[in-house]
Design a protein around this motif. Structure first.
Motif, PDB file in Angstrom:
ATOM      1  N   ARG A 189       0.374 -10.865   5.177  1.00 46.96           N
ATOM      2  CA  ARG A 189      -0.966 -11.113   5.682  1.00 46.96           C
ATOM      3  C   ARG A 189      -1.372 -12.560   5.398  1.00 46.96           C
ATOM      4  O   ARG A 189      -1.347 -12.989   4.265  1.00 46.96           O
ATOM      5  CB  ARG A 189      -1.927 -10.164   4.988  1.00 46.96           C
ATOM      6  CG  ARG A 189      -3.332 -10.251   5.485  1.00 46.96           C
ATOM      7  CD  ARG A 189      -4.216  -9.348   4.672  1.00 46.96           C
ATOM      8  NE  ARG A 189      -5.594  -9.445   5.132  1.00 46.96           N
ATOM      9  CZ  ARG A 189      -6.648  -9.228   4.377  1.00 46.96           C
ATOM     10  NH1 ARG A 189      -6.488  -8.894   3.119  1.00 46.96           N
ATOM     11  NH2 ARG A 189      -7.857  -9.327   4.864  1.00 46.96           N
ATOM     12  N   TYR A 241     -13.366  -2.087   8.377  1.00 47.07           N
ATOM     13  CA  TYR A 241     -12.248  -2.013   9.319  1.00 47.07           C
ATOM     14  C   TYR A 241     -11.995  -0.547   9.637  1.00 47.07           C
ATOM     15  O   TYR A 241     -12.036   0.305   8.751  1.00 47.07           O
ATOM     16  CB  TYR A 241     -10.981  -2.617   8.706  1.00 47.07           C
ATOM     17  CG  TYR A 241     -11.216  -3.900   7.951  1.00 47.07           C
ATOM     18  CD1 TYR A 241     -11.689  -3.887   6.651  1.00 47.07           C
ATOM     19  CD2 TYR A 241     -10.977  -5.138   8.545  1.00 47.07           C
ATOM     20  CE1 TYR A 241     -11.931  -5.064   5.942  1.00 47.07           C
ATOM     21  CE2 TYR A 241     -11.209  -6.315   7.856  1.00 47.07           C
ATOM     22  CZ  TYR A 241     -11.686  -6.269   6.562  1.00 47.07           C
ATOM     23  OH  TYR A 241     -11.925  -7.435   5.878  1.00 47.07           O
ATOM     24  N   GLN A 287     -13.393 -11.416   4.387  1.00 49.42           N
ATOM     25  CA  GLN A 287     -12.346 -11.145   5.375  1.00 49.42           C
ATOM     26  C   GLN A 287     -10.946 -11.328   4.798  1.00 49.42           C
ATOM     27  O   GLN A 287     -10.004 -10.740   5.305  1.00 49.42           O
ATOM     28  CB  GLN A 287     -12.522 -12.039   6.597  1.00 49.42           C
ATOM     29  CG  GLN A 287     -12.121 -13.480   6.382  1.00 49.42           C
ATOM     30  CD  GLN A 287     -12.246 -14.301   7.653  1.00 49.42           C
ATOM     31  OE1 GLN A 287     -13.185 -14.103   8.414  1.00 49.42           O
ATOM     32  NE2 GLN A 287     -11.322 -15.208   7.868  1.00 49.42           N
ATOM     33  N   ALA A 288     -10.780 -12.108   3.771  1.00 47.62           N
ATOM     34  CA  ALA A 288      -9.443 -12.363   3.243  1.00 47.62           C
ATOM     35  C   ALA A 288      -9.158 -11.569   1.979  1.00 47.62           C
ATOM     36  O   ALA A 288      -8.102 -11.717   1.383  1.00 47.62           O
ATOM     37  CB  ALA A 288      -9.263 -13.853   2.975  1.00 47.62           C
ATOM     38  N   ASP A 289     -10.112 -10.731   1.569  1.00 56.24           N
ATOM     39  CA  ASP A 289      -9.927  -9.952   0.354  1.00 56.24           C
ATOM     40  C   ASP A 289      -9.161  -8.667   0.609  1.00 56.24           C
ATOM     41  O   ASP A 289      -8.973  -8.246   1.759  1.00 56.24           O
ATOM     42  CB  ASP A 289     -11.284  -9.607  -0.267  1.00 56.24           C
ATOM     43  CG  ASP A 289     -11.690 -10.615  -1.332  1.00 56.24           C
ATOM     44  OD1 ASP A 289     -12.847 -11.077  -1.292  1.00 56.24           O
ATOM     45  OD2 ASP A 289     -10.844 -10.932  -2.180  1.00 56.24           O
ATOM     46  N   THR A 290      -8.749  -8.031  -0.476  1.00 52.22           N
ATOM     47  CA  THR A 290      -8.047  -6.760  -0.393  1.00 52.22           C
ATOM     48  C   THR A 290      -8.936  -5.708   0.263  1.00 52.22           C
ATOM     49  O   THR A 290     -10.131  -5.618  -0.022  1.00 52.22           O
ATOM     50  CB  THR A 290      -7.641  -6.300  -1.797  1.00 52.22           C
ATOM     51  OG1 THR A 290      -6.752  -7.265  -2.367  1.00 52.22           O
ATOM     52  CG2 THR A 290      -6.965  -4.940  -1.756  1.00 52.22           C
ATOM     53  N   GLN A 291      -8.329  -4.922   1.143  1.00 49.40           N
ATOM     54  CA  GLN A 291      -9.044  -3.833   1.787  1.00 49.40           C
ATOM     55  C   GLN A 291      -8.787  -2.538   1.023  1.00 49.40           C
ATOM     56  O   GLN A 291      -7.654  -2.230   0.658  1.00 49.40           O
ATOM     57  CB  GLN A 291      -8.565  -3.664   3.231  1.00 49.40           C
ATOM     58  CG  GLN A 291      -8.888  -4.857   4.106  1.00 49.40           C
ATOM     59  CD  GLN A 291      -8.373  -4.701   5.521  1.00 49.40           C
ATOM     60  OE1 GLN A 291      -8.190  -3.583   6.007  1.00 49.40           O
ATOM     61  NE2 GLN A 291      -8.158  -5.818   6.184  1.00 49.40           N
ATOM     62  N   TYR A 292      -9.842  -1.772   0.831  1.00 46.94           N
ATOM     63  CA  TYR A 292      -9.749  -0.475   0.168  1.00 46.94           C
ATOM     64  C   TYR A 292     -10.143   0.602   1.159  1.00 46.94           C
ATOM     65  O   TYR A 292     -11.165   0.487   1.842  1.00 46.94           O
ATOM     66  CB  TYR A 292     -10.665  -0.439  -1.067  1.00 46.94           C
ATOM     67  CG  TYR A 292     -10.237  -1.427  -2.130  1.00 46.94           C
ATOM     68  CD1 TYR A 292     -10.743  -2.731  -2.142  1.00 46.94           C
ATOM     69  CD2 TYR A 292      -9.293  -1.075  -3.091  1.00 46.94           C
ATOM     70  CE1 TYR A 292     -10.323  -3.653  -3.084  1.00 46.94           C
ATOM     71  CE2 TYR A 292      -8.873  -2.000  -4.047  1.00 46.94           C
ATOM     72  CZ  TYR A 292      -9.394  -3.277  -4.034  1.00 46.94           C
ATOM     73  OH  TYR A 292      -8.961  -4.183  -4.969  1.00 46.94           O
ATOM     74  N   PHE A 293      -9.307   1.630   1.209  1.00 41.75           N
ATOM     75  CA  PHE A 293      -9.450   2.643   2.243  1.00 41.75           C
ATOM     76  C   PHE A 293     -10.212   3.868   1.755  1.00 41.75           C
ATOM     77  O   PHE A 293     -10.154   4.244   0.583  1.00 41.75           O
ATOM     78  CB  PHE A 293      -8.071   3.095   2.732  1.00 41.75           C
ATOM     79  CG  PHE A 293      -7.410   2.110   3.647  1.00 41.75           C
ATOM     80  CD1 PHE A 293      -6.788   0.981   3.149  1.00 41.75           C
ATOM     81  CD2 PHE A 293      -7.410   2.311   5.029  1.00 41.75           C
ATOM     82  CE1 PHE A 293      -6.181   0.060   3.992  1.00 41.75           C
ATOM     83  CE2 PHE A 293      -6.806   1.401   5.875  1.00 41.75           C
ATOM     84  CZ  PHE A 293      -6.187   0.282   5.360  1.00 41.75           C
ATOM     85  N   TYR A 342       0.863  -1.177   0.000  1.00 42.89           N
ATOM     86  CA  TYR A 342       0.000   0.000   0.000  1.00 42.89           C
ATOM     87  C   TYR A 342       0.902   1.230   0.000  1.00 42.89           C
ATOM     88  O   TYR A 342       2.079   1.154   0.353  1.00 42.89           O
ATOM     89  CB  TYR A 342      -0.871   0.059   1.268  1.00 42.89           C
ATOM     90  CG  TYR A 342      -2.061  -0.863   1.287  1.00 42.89           C
ATOM     91  CD1 TYR A 342      -1.907  -2.206   1.635  1.00 42.89           C
ATOM     92  CD2 TYR A 342      -3.328  -0.399   0.981  1.00 42.89           C
ATOM     93  CE1 TYR A 342      -3.006  -3.058   1.661  1.00 42.89           C
ATOM     94  CE2 TYR A 342      -4.443  -1.244   1.016  1.00 42.89           C
ATOM     95  CZ  TYR A 342      -4.266  -2.571   1.357  1.00 42.89           C
ATOM     96  OH  TYR A 342      -5.359  -3.411   1.392  1.00 42.89           O
TER      97      TYR A 342
END
Lengths: 111, 113
Positions: A91, B33, B98-104, A36
């Motif tokens: 992760r 999150y 839960q295991a996928d990419t998080q986007y902010f 990121y």
């Protein structure tokens, strides 16, 4: 969780490739490597991730060593807008979700 | 497809007041999150929620902080009786699983006077 080690800072000339290293010597077989970046206090921006194979998308390439103990993020043609803090995160594939951010690498792209 | 939305972007509160931060996940994302970034520090995980459930709140301060993600509407991070040390940027991320990419999202900057 495995931890990562990144250089605190690096400079890169505009138009040149930026190669950002990351060490993750204790990585487990079921852990992904994620990258990121955060541009000047904006929200973190997802760049790329990989498990074993090298990956490429429109933003960058990710090279993971065969033993998976280190990786390199490559920005092929750095621009001034790539100046940011870059975070390398490992992760688990079965993670409960949280990302553990370290200090990252402050990349400054200069004209 | 709109990204993660957070509001307000900037919030000013006096000590002792309540702060409510909202996060609307990306369309199709049911996992949210919250992270906090104190001045000159890194991002720290606070809480992970799925619709109507708190999955992991290991990073939440024990007092004054709470989070919810109702069946309808945005996720809310609530800080009661704010203190100066709560001044920070609060970021929300979402993912489809839960295991996928998080986007902010762009974050909410809270300033406590």
């Amino acid at each position: 969780d495995a931890k990562t080690t990144q250089p605190p800072s690096m400079d890169c000339a505009e138009g040149r490739a930026a190669n950002l290293p990351c060490n993750h010597s204790t990585i487990s077989g079921n852990e992904y490597v994620y990258w990121y970046r955060q541009i000047h206090s904006q929200g973190p921006q997802y760049i790329i991730h990989g498990l074993k194979n090298n990956e490429t998308n429109e933003m960058a390439s990710l090279i993971i060593t065969e033993d998976r103990k280190s990786s390199t993020l490559i920005l092929p043609h750095a621009t001034l807008r790539d100046t940011a803090v870059y975070y390398c995160i490992v992760r688990p594939t079965d993670s409960w979700g949280k990302l553990q951010f370290g200090a990252g690498t402050q990349v400054v792209v200069t004209p | 497809n709109a990204g993660v939305m957070q509001n307000p972007r900037h919030l000013v509160r006096r000590r002792g007041q309540e702060a409510r931060l909202r996060c609307s996940p990306m369309k199709g994302h049911s996992h949210v999150y919250w992270y906090r970034q104190l001045p000159e520090e890194g991002l720290k995980f606070m809480v992970y929620l799925q619709k109507e459930n708190i999955i992991d709140e290991s990073g939440m301060p024990k007092e004054r902080f709470s989070a919810e993600f109702p069946k309808e509407g945005p996720s809310i991070l609530r800080i009661q009786q704010v203190v100066r040390g709560d001044s920070a940027a609060y970021f929300c991320a979402s993912s489809p699983s839960q295991a996928d990419t998080q986007y902010f999202g762009p974050g909410t900057r809270l300033t406590v006077l």
